[in-house]
Design a protein around this motif. Structure first.
Motif, PDB file in Angstrom:
ATOM      1  N   GLN A 173       0.811  -1.214   0.000  1.00  0.00           N
ATOM      2  CA  GLN A 173       0.000   0.000   0.000  1.00  0.00           C
ATOM      3  C   GLN A 173       0.846   1.266   0.000  1.00  0.00           C
ATOM      4  OE1 GLN A 173      -2.630  -0.735   3.217  1.00  0.00           O
ATOM      5  NE2 GLN A 173      -3.971  -1.984   1.959  1.00  0.00           N
ATOM      6  N   ARG A 174       1.928   1.209   0.724  1.00  0.00           N
ATOM      7  CA  ARG A 174       2.817   2.367   0.702  1.00  0.00           C
ATOM      8  C   ARG A 174       3.304   2.636  -0.705  1.00  0.00           C
ATOM      9  NH1 ARG A 174       7.192   2.071   5.610  1.00  0.00           N
ATOM     10  NH2 ARG A 174       5.688   1.948   7.299  1.00  0.00           N
ATOM     11  N   GLN A 177       0.707   4.138  -2.835  1.00  0.00           N
ATOM     12  CA  GLN A 177       0.510   5.527  -2.449  1.00  0.00           C
ATOM     13  C   GLN A 177       1.582   6.445  -3.016  1.00  0.00           C
ATOM     14  OE1 GLN A 177      -0.882   6.634   1.204  1.00  0.00           O
ATOM     15  NE2 GLN A 177      -0.601   8.740   0.596  1.00  0.00           N
ATOM     16  N   ASP A 182      -3.998   9.923  -4.742  1.00  0.00           N
ATOM     17  CA  ASP A 182      -4.817   9.466  -3.625  1.00  0.00           C
ATOM     18  C   ASP A 182      -4.882   7.949  -3.582  1.00  0.00           C
ATOM     19  OD1 ASP A 182      -6.634  11.997  -4.922  1.00  0.00           O
ATOM     20  OD2 ASP A 182      -5.815  12.147  -2.894  1.00  0.00           O
ATOM     21  N   GLY A 184      -4.381   3.928  -3.293  1.00  0.00           N
ATOM     22  CA  GLY A 184      -4.040   2.999  -2.225  1.00  0.00           C
ATOM     23  C   GLY A 184      -4.813   3.222  -0.956  1.00  0.00           C
ATOM     24  N   TRP A 185      -4.933   4.458  -0.563  1.00  0.00           N
ATOM     25  CA  TRP A 185      -5.550   4.716   0.724  1.00  0.00           C
ATOM     26  C   TRP A 185      -7.056   4.937   0.587  1.00  0.00           C
ATOM     27  CZ3 TRP A 185      -2.315   3.712   4.526  1.00  0.00           C
ATOM     28  CH2 TRP A 185      -0.956   3.817   4.273  1.00  0.00           C
ATOM     29  N   ALA A 191      -6.411   4.237   5.672  1.00  0.00           N
ATOM     30  CA  ALA A 191      -6.147   5.575   5.152  1.00  0.00           C
ATOM     31  C   ALA A 191      -6.166   6.635   6.236  1.00  0.00           C
ATOM     32  CB  ALA A 191      -7.181   5.916   4.095  1.00  0.00           C
TER      33      ALA A 191
ATOM     34  N   GLU B 245       5.210  11.127   0.948  1.00  0.00           N
ATOM     35  CA  GLU B 245       4.489   9.984   0.411  1.00  0.00           C
ATOM     36  C   GLU B 245       3.007  10.283   0.166  1.00  0.00           C
ATOM     37  OE1 GLU B 245       5.186   6.579   2.822  1.00  0.00           O
ATOM     38  OE2 GLU B 245       7.350   6.724   2.621  1.00  0.00           O
ATOM     39  N   ARG B 246       2.394  11.010   1.101  1.00  0.00           N
ATOM     40  CA  ARG B 246       0.954  11.238   0.990  1.00  0.00           C
ATOM     41  C   ARG B 246       0.613  12.280  -0.041  1.00  0.00           C
ATOM     42  NH1 ARG B 246      -0.313  11.459   6.739  1.00  0.00           N
ATOM     43  NH2 ARG B 246      -0.665   9.314   7.325  1.00  0.00           N
TER      44      ARG B 246
END
Lengths: 204, 951, 352
Positions: A173-174, A177, A182, A184-185, A191, B245-246
């Motif tokens: 998932q990282r 991401q 947006d 993966g989360w 999330a 990352e986000r």
């Protein structure tokens, strides 16, 4: 049955050596022996990358295969432990280990190395009493329902530990991401920023 | 195959100690030393042989504490069994670190087991350390202080405090110096972020980190300039990498060194040390050129940006490239990343502050952020990462030579304010001081000598010092002298002192480098894990620490030692007048309450011990994303009540998570820029123009609140009768009832007014920041165009040289630029961390980083021992580490080492059994003169040296 | 990233190396569906082909750092798996085959051919063949050899045999005793063997007639004893085996026994393989030597036991030597009477 594994997310590892001292803290390994080490490739170059390495608790562990005294053994949950009463300090596990995990307190003449020591996944080792276990192998956090302290204390949550499937999920998932805005989360319970569920150290 | 046998234990760096000694030492590395403390000194030998903490079945008590190594403020669960710190568990519920630790934090438990501590009071007699009782020590030291005060006045004693103090101890130390009748007190903020505090506070009000580590998660671009969080603030990287990352935040690292942070960055820009202002102006040149500035924001909230435009026009790309070494493409790329990825923040640390031009650097960074409209926004900000765990708190609580607690300054009004808080007679207080008038004015109202320059306070000609005499005695109360420049001169100064007193958990380098035969005292202080109190993290959150264990050996907590000394010096009762006493120890909570009662300027008033403890007990209720509590006893509060937490505790202000954030109500943590600099300048209004915080009843700029202003606004009657009685004739800073603040906030106004941030600080030597070449510059060709300042006759009581130093061309002998910085394993002067075996094992040798090309030029190979000689002749013998991390013309040394001095080991000068595991040359033995023109910050980041292979 | 769990595949041994850096490897695959450029920039910025090559080569480049002080290990012990496979797949089976095979061969030989008796009756006159010094050396070296062989075999195969028999307590003591004996007596064996080899060098220079000896299979082919000097060609082979493979075993043993000189892990892996192959081989050959010297040939053992051999034995097995020394023969009675004299220390007459 869960299979316990470590994984180091090199994209996050900042070579702070927190895992190294966390291990010392949990297991009080003597000076000179680092059950976990951090290696850095291309230090100081644009391609610099660091990875934290310890015993990887291999499925088909070379150390177990080559040990002449059957010091090393694997538990059902995949953790490779060692019995210090059996170790004769021959060094074979060190020759075979892909990760430089087994270490010896000494390097003396006549092959006097003392008893091999390596990462126990914070699962202690064979002993009669808890006290003996702590003195010989350090903490048994697994028995207390906790994960290895190195991963729990990792400064950037680069080092993951826990059930292999969970660790792989988190990492996958990282990775997703990192590629998506947006991705993966979305719609995923992990999330929530406040949830540490994305952090393997919370599971186990 | 190597043909020399190697020992089974790693050799200790450069100590020349035998293996037997070494084994003896490493035998003591880990174990049950806590027990030793209870058993007393004779048991040390036996317990030192213990290898591990004894395993125990006893019930576990869990204490909540905070790591004492840096200002990130990581929470820790300390598990204690029978008084021994046996386990350390990650605090997953802590809102700042979520259980994470770097090498230092992860080894925190060893604080409870270090055998290298100073174990009892000692004094140096004929070159030998002798043990002393506490009573004798206080008696002897106190008598000497009284004698020196009698003969030379109170300013002859220097009270050098510490950023390792809790807030309560830092506050008490400042009060102690005040009652001793001197402003000669300071702490490490002077040599850490003093230029930040001065530069930033003079730009928009407060000189602190505007946002929080957690808020960095919301940034779209993060520029690190002179900051290396992967080594200095590793846990901050958790938030930074989340941003990366986000939200695909762009990470830009600007540094002379390719740091470990740079390895994680999207873009790395290598600049020449000391060229920060030119670099920032170069960025602004592109920003203005392309119209990327936030004009509406500037119009509403920024004063004098046009003057900046004029200065920036002098820095077109070719000029910038010549000064900084950065190409036009790299500058444009960096400017574009910042402009296109907003909100963004800039982060700086010692790389920006520790320069003679530090105040210019910090203001230039602020101006960049103002131009981009990033200040006062989530994800934006000037995120200044502080150094020591409580350097922010110790600064706020005024442990500085130029101010009383709360940045009140030293003017008569400030003294009167604090005399009221302390319940002491102002005239009595005044009588404690030397009444004579010197170049800087009366000592009570003139800034004292700074920690960076106590050396000159000892060595300077008496008639040139703006006080009665030179310094005669020094108290090093939690200070690493090896973090200060000019080592050889420092040793000379130490020899001239009549008395040196070191109060510290460890003997420190000050205890061993002086080469004296007597007149040195060592007093063992307890660590922050052996007492309790509050500590302010870099994001202004105040955290409460539990006491984990009893003080080890004979050490005592600092506030108790302060009281013991004060009693001997004759002002004990005055010092603790408002405190309940527990034997000789003042009640910590009472000290907190006392500063709560006086710290109105920075809003340290709402953080009562009860509220702080409630936060401490409910870590899990605070959000990892914005620090806000959801539910629980602290519902709606921001974690640690980040200051300003306005009004009294009863008012329940939640703290201010982001400074100057107008999108929130002031009562909910919103804020405007502070009206600190008047209401107009040269006829131009400098109050905010059409900008105000959410819900404000005054929908424009307004000055700071006073009783008169309340009356004008018709809000006076909102005060209670008691408040009215107190507030009459007062303002928001001096009204001890808190009524003025309460009413201002009730109308959603900021008590300190609503003004513009200013780019022109007309009280500074350079009102608009200017690029000026370092004193020791390798670019002689730039000196004519960018010269330093003229010498100053008296600044902080001392003559300060600029031109005199710069005019001398030493590049012939010293062609290489020398800079310094941190390692993740050690902290500050390193005495404490080098005494922790788990950490010491990781960095066993002092080194100098040399570029491969330079190493080839000098015929030096990796691992060679080399002499690094600074431009003033200080020499260090260190190991060469050949790495492309540094540029060809720059070498780098970490500054945490000590215990070797110009090639000589000081191991045997430590009291027996207290030498750290690792000794090494102090980088600052080779660093040179150079002090900031506003704050006397020392120059450590840019000087010159030469390197020779050691035979 | 494929749908199947990566762990099953990755943690197979040949892919252990991959597993460690799976963090990087996984990323590449997973991001292929995202933005490849971004992925290259952020997911695996560092692990380019060169870095991989470096890791897998086992070399530590100039900018390689390890948190362990003074460590010269690479990230991956690239040769560890090779060593394990060599050891487990080849060397260990080879040892069993060599030693057990030799025992079987000897047993068969004994059953089929039987003991080689002297063709002629004994004369009762004795010739001095081995001096006391040589005999002492021989028997010390021989005892050490046997001890080292047994302990060595225990280290290699003991776990399969003894642990089930003895149980952990005794087994642990037995293994640590085994290792102590092997490590401390090994160097002594090495020194004494070298002295013995030097002492016997002159007898073991290869000669032309040795070829003839081989041609006749040491006497097995045809009725005649082939020509032989003090040492026959078979003994010379044994000598030179010890002088080559034996020295190799000793040197590799020293490499393993003295890790305090900082030899690299790779060096020790190779030393271990050489040591094991050499030692198993020598053990097997030694079994032959022991057989010939005891059961296999009448009259040989007494030579090494007493120092003297019968004239008949000398004539039949070492005719050329016998020609040289036959006039020095002593009647057996005189020999027993003259035990008091230090005559036995006289060196044996040399053939050349």
């Amino acid at each position: 049955m869960a299979t316990m594994k470590f994984m180091c997310d090199a994209e996050r590892c900042i070579e702070c050596n927190g895992c190294v001292t966390a291990c010392k803290n949990a297991n009080e390994v003597e000076w000179g022996v680092q059950r976990r080490r951090v290696v850095t490739l291309n230090d100081g170059e644009p391609s610099e990358v660091s990875i934290s390495v310890a015993c990887m608790h291999c499925d088909d562990a070379p150390c177990i295969a080559v040990c002449p005294t059957e010091t090393l053994f694997q538990r059902d949950d995949g953790i490779v432990l060692h019995d210090k009463d059996l170790c004769i300090g021959c060094g074979y596990c060190l020759y075979a280990c892909p990760f430089g995990a087994p270490q010896f307190p000494k390097q003396n003449a006549f092959g006097e190395r003392g008893k091999m020591d390596k990462c126990t996944f914070c699962a202690g080792g064979p002993a009669e009493t808890k006290e003996e276990e702590y003195q010989k192998y350090g903490a048994n956090r697994i028995a207390e329902g906790k994960l290895p302290l190195c991963a729990e204390m990792c400064s950037t949550k680069a080092l993951l530990a826990g059930d292999a499937q969970e660790v792989a999920d988190i990492f996958r998932q990282r990775v997703v991401q990192r590629g998506h805005k947006d991705g993966g989360w979305s719609g995923n319970p992990r999330a929530d920023a406040d949830s540490l569920a994305y952090d393997a150290t919370q599971q186990g | 195959m190597r043909l020399t046998p190697r020992s089974d234990t790693p050799r200790a760096g450069g100590l020349g100690i035998s293996r037997r000694q070494f084994l003896k030492r490493s035998g003591a590395t880990t174990g049950g030393l806590a027990a030793a403390g209870f058993m007393g000194a004779p048991m040390m030998q036996r317990t030192e042989a213990d290898e591990k903490t004894a395993w125990s079945d006893a019930p576990v008590e869990t204490r909540r504490t905070v790591c004492s190594h840096c200002s990130v403020g990581c929470g820790v669960y300390a598990e204690v069994q029978e008084g021994v710190w046996t386990r350390q568990e990650p605090a997953f519920d802590h809102p700042i670190n979520r259980g994470a630790h770097c090498a230092k934090g992860a080894s925190l438990r060893q604080h409870g087991h270090s055998s290298r501590r100073l174990k009892y009071p000692m004094k140096l007699v004929g070159g030998e350390w002798q043990r002393l009782s506490w009573e004798d020590a206080i008696e002897e030291i106190g008598s000497k202080v009284l004698e020196l005060t009698e003969a030379n006045g109170p300013d002859s004693i220097y009270w050098l405090g510490s950023a390792k103090f809790s807030n309560e101890q830092a506050y008490l130390m400042r009060k102690f110096a005040a009652l001793a009748g001197t402003n000669n007190t300071d702490h490490q903020a002077r040599i850490c972020h003093s230029t930040t505090v001065a530069g930033v506070a003079n730009t928009w009000g407060y000189g602190a980190m505007t946002n929080s580590l957690n808020d960095i998660q919301n940034s779209k671009s993060i520029m690190f300039i002179g900051s290396n969080p992967t080594e200095a603030h590793p846990v901050a990287m958790q938030h930074i990498l989340l941003a990366k990352e986000r939200s695909q935040a762009h990470i830009i690292v600007v540094d002379p060194r390719f740091t470990r942070t740079a390895a994680k960055a999207d873009s790395y820009v290598r600049i020449r040390p000391g060229s920060d202002v030119a670099f920032i102006w170069g960025l602004l040149w592109h920003i203005f050129e392309n119209g990327w500035e936030d004009q509406e924001y500037i119009d509403q909230r920024v004063y004098a940006m046009d003057e900046v435009r004029d200065e920036v026009a002098q820095f077109p790309p070719d000029v910038v490239e010549n000064i900084t070494g950065v190409s036009e493409e790299a500058m444009l790329d960096t400017a574009r990343r910042l402009a296109e990825n907003r909100p963004g923040c800039v982060v700086w640390c010692m790389g920006g502050t520790q320069h003679t031009t530090g105040n210019n650097n910090t203001r230039a960074y602020c101006i960049l952020e103002l131009a981009l409209g990033n200040i006062g926004k989530s994800g934006g900000g000037a995120n200044i990462f502080r150094g020591h765990d409580n350097v922010q708190g110790a600064t706020d609580l005024g442990l500085m030579s130029h101010s009383l607690p709360g940045y009140y300054g030293l003017a008569e009004g400030a003294w009167k304010h604090w005399a009221r808080v302390w319940d002491l007679d102002y005239e009595w207080l005044k009588g404690r001081f030397d009444q004579a008038e010197y170049a800087d004015g009366q000592p009570m109202n003139s800034s004292g000598i700074t920690v960076s320059r106590w050396i000159d306070g000892v060595l300077e000609q008496e008639e040139d010092i703006s006080q009665r005499t030179r310094l005669k005695a020094m108290f090093y109360w939690g200070h690493a002298v090896n973090s200060q420049t000019r080592g050889p001169e420092m040793q000379k100064a130490m020899q001239q002192l009549e008395m040196m007193v070191i109060v510290d958990p460890y003997p420190t380098v000050a205890g061993v480098m002086h080469d004296r035969q007597d007149g040195v005292y060592l007093l063992p202080a307890a660590t922050q894990f052996e007492t309790y109190g509050s500590v302010t993290a870099t994001n202004r959150s105040i955290q409460w620490r539990d006491k984990v264990i009893e003080p080890l050996f004979e050490s005592k907590p600092d506030h108790e030692i302060m009281y013991l000394l004060a009693r001997k010096l004759g002002f004990g009762d005055e010092l603790v007048k408002n405190f309940e006493m527990n034997g000789d120890e003042p009640l910590v909570e009472d000290i907190t309450r006392e500063f709560n009662a006086g710290m109105w300027t920075v809003g340290y008033t709402g953080q009562s011990p009860e509220r702080l403890k409630a936060h401490q007990q409910n870590w899990h209720t605070f959000s990892f994303r914005d620090l806000r509590a959801e539910g629980g006893p602290a519902d709606g509060d921001y974690y640690g009540l980040p200051w300003p937490c306005w009004g009294t505790a009863e008012m329940g202000h939640p703290g201010t998570p982001i400074l100057y954030d107008t999108s929130k109500k002031v009562s909910e943590g919103g804020l405007t820029f502070r009206a600190r600099f008047g209401i107009e300048r040269d006829g131009e209004n400098i109050l905010a123009d059409g900008s105000f915080s959410e819900g404000s009843e005054l929908e424009d700029g307004y000055p700071e609140f006073t009783d008169a202003m309340l009356k004008d606004l018709g809000w006076w009657d909102d005060l209670t009768e008691e408040e009215k009685a107190e507030a009459e004739g007062k303002n928001w800073k001096t009204d001890l009832s808190g009524g003025i603040q309460r009413v201002a906030i009730a109308h959603e106004c900021a008590p300190f007014g609503n003004a513009k941030a200013r780019c022109n600080v007309w009280t500074f030597p350079d009102p608009i920041p200017k690029h000026r070449e370092p004193l020791y510059t390798s670019r002689r060709d730039l000196v004519a165009d960018y010269p330093t300042w003229d010498d100053v006759a008296s600044h902080y009581r001392l003559p300060t040289l600029y031109k005199t130093i710069q005019e001398k061309d030493v590049t012939g002998d010293y062609p290489i630029i020398l800079t310094s910085g941190r390692l993740v394993e050690y902290e500050g002067g390193g005495e404490e961390t080098r005494s922790m075996s788990w950490l010491a094992e990781l960095q066993q040798e002092m080194f100098v980083e040399i570029n491969p090309a330079l190493a080839n030029d000098l015929a030096i190979a990796e691992g060679d021992m080399v002499w690094v000689e600074g431009a003033e002749g200080g020499r260090v013998r260190v190991k060469a580490l050949v790495t492309p991390r540094v540029a060809r013309e720059v070498v780098f040394m970490p500054f945490h080492f000590g215990g070797m001095f110009q090639g000589e080991s000081l191991h045997d000068r430590y009291p027996e059994g207290s030498a750290p595991y690792v000794l090494g040359e102090a980088a600052n033995t080779a660093t040179t003169y150079g002090y900031d023109s506003v704050t006397q910050m020392q120059e450590t980041k840019c000087t010159l040296c030469r390197i020779e292979k050691a035979s | 990233m494929s749908k199947s769990t990566p762990w099953q595949a990755l943690w197979r041994l040949p892919l252990l190396v991959l597993a460690l850096v799976a963090s990087l490897g996984l990323a590449q695959v997973a991001l292929a569906q995202a933005d490849p450029d971004r992925e290259a920039a952020t997911a695996v910025p560092a692990l380019d082909a060169d870095a991989w090559r470096q890791i897998k080569s086992g070399e530590t480049g100039p900018n390689y750092r390890d948190s362990r002080f003074d460590s010269d290990y690479n990230l991956i012990n690239a040769s560890g798996e090779t060593w394990r496979q060599l050891r487990e797949r080849w060397v260990s089976p080879f040892g069993v085959i060599a030693v057990v095979g030799m025992i079987v061969v000897i047993a068969l030989f004994y059953l089929v051919v039987g003991r080689k008796k002297l063709d002629e009756p004994r004369t009762g006159r004795k010739l001095l063949r081995w001096s006391l010094v040589v005999r002492s050396l021989h028997w010390t070296v021989a005892s050490l050899f046997i001890l080292l062989a047994l302990t060595g075999l225990n280290l290699a195969y003991g776990k399969a045999v003894f642990r089930p028999i003895f149980g952990d307590g005794f087994w642990a003591a037995m293994m640590s005793g085994t290792k102590l004996i092997h490590n401390y007596l090994g160097p002594l064996f090495g020194i004494l063997l070298v002295i013995l080899l030097l002492r016997l060098l002159a007898h073991n220079i290869p000669r032309k007639h040795d070829l003839d000896w081989f041609a006749k299979g040491g006497g097995l082919v045809g009725k005649e004893h082939p020509d032989a000097g003090f040492a026959n060609a078979g003994e010379k082979v044994w000598y030179w085996l010890l002088a080559t493979a034996g020295i190799a075993v000793i040197v590799s043993g020293l490499v393993l026994d003295f890790p305090n000189y900082g030899q690299a892990r790779d060096t020790m892996q190779w030393a271990n393989i050489i040591h094991a192959v050499g030692a198993f081989g020598l053990t097997a050959v030694a079994l032959g030597h022991i057989y010939i010297g005891t059961l296999g040939t009448e009259g040989s053992f007494e030579g090494m036991a007493t120092g003297y051999v019968d004239e008949t034995w000398a004539k039949e097995h070492h005719n050329l030597w016998y020609e040289e020394v036959k006039d020095q023969a002593i009647p057996e009675e005189q020999l027993t009477a003259g035990r008091a004299h230090p005559q036995g220390d006289e060196p044996a007459p040399r053939s050349g």
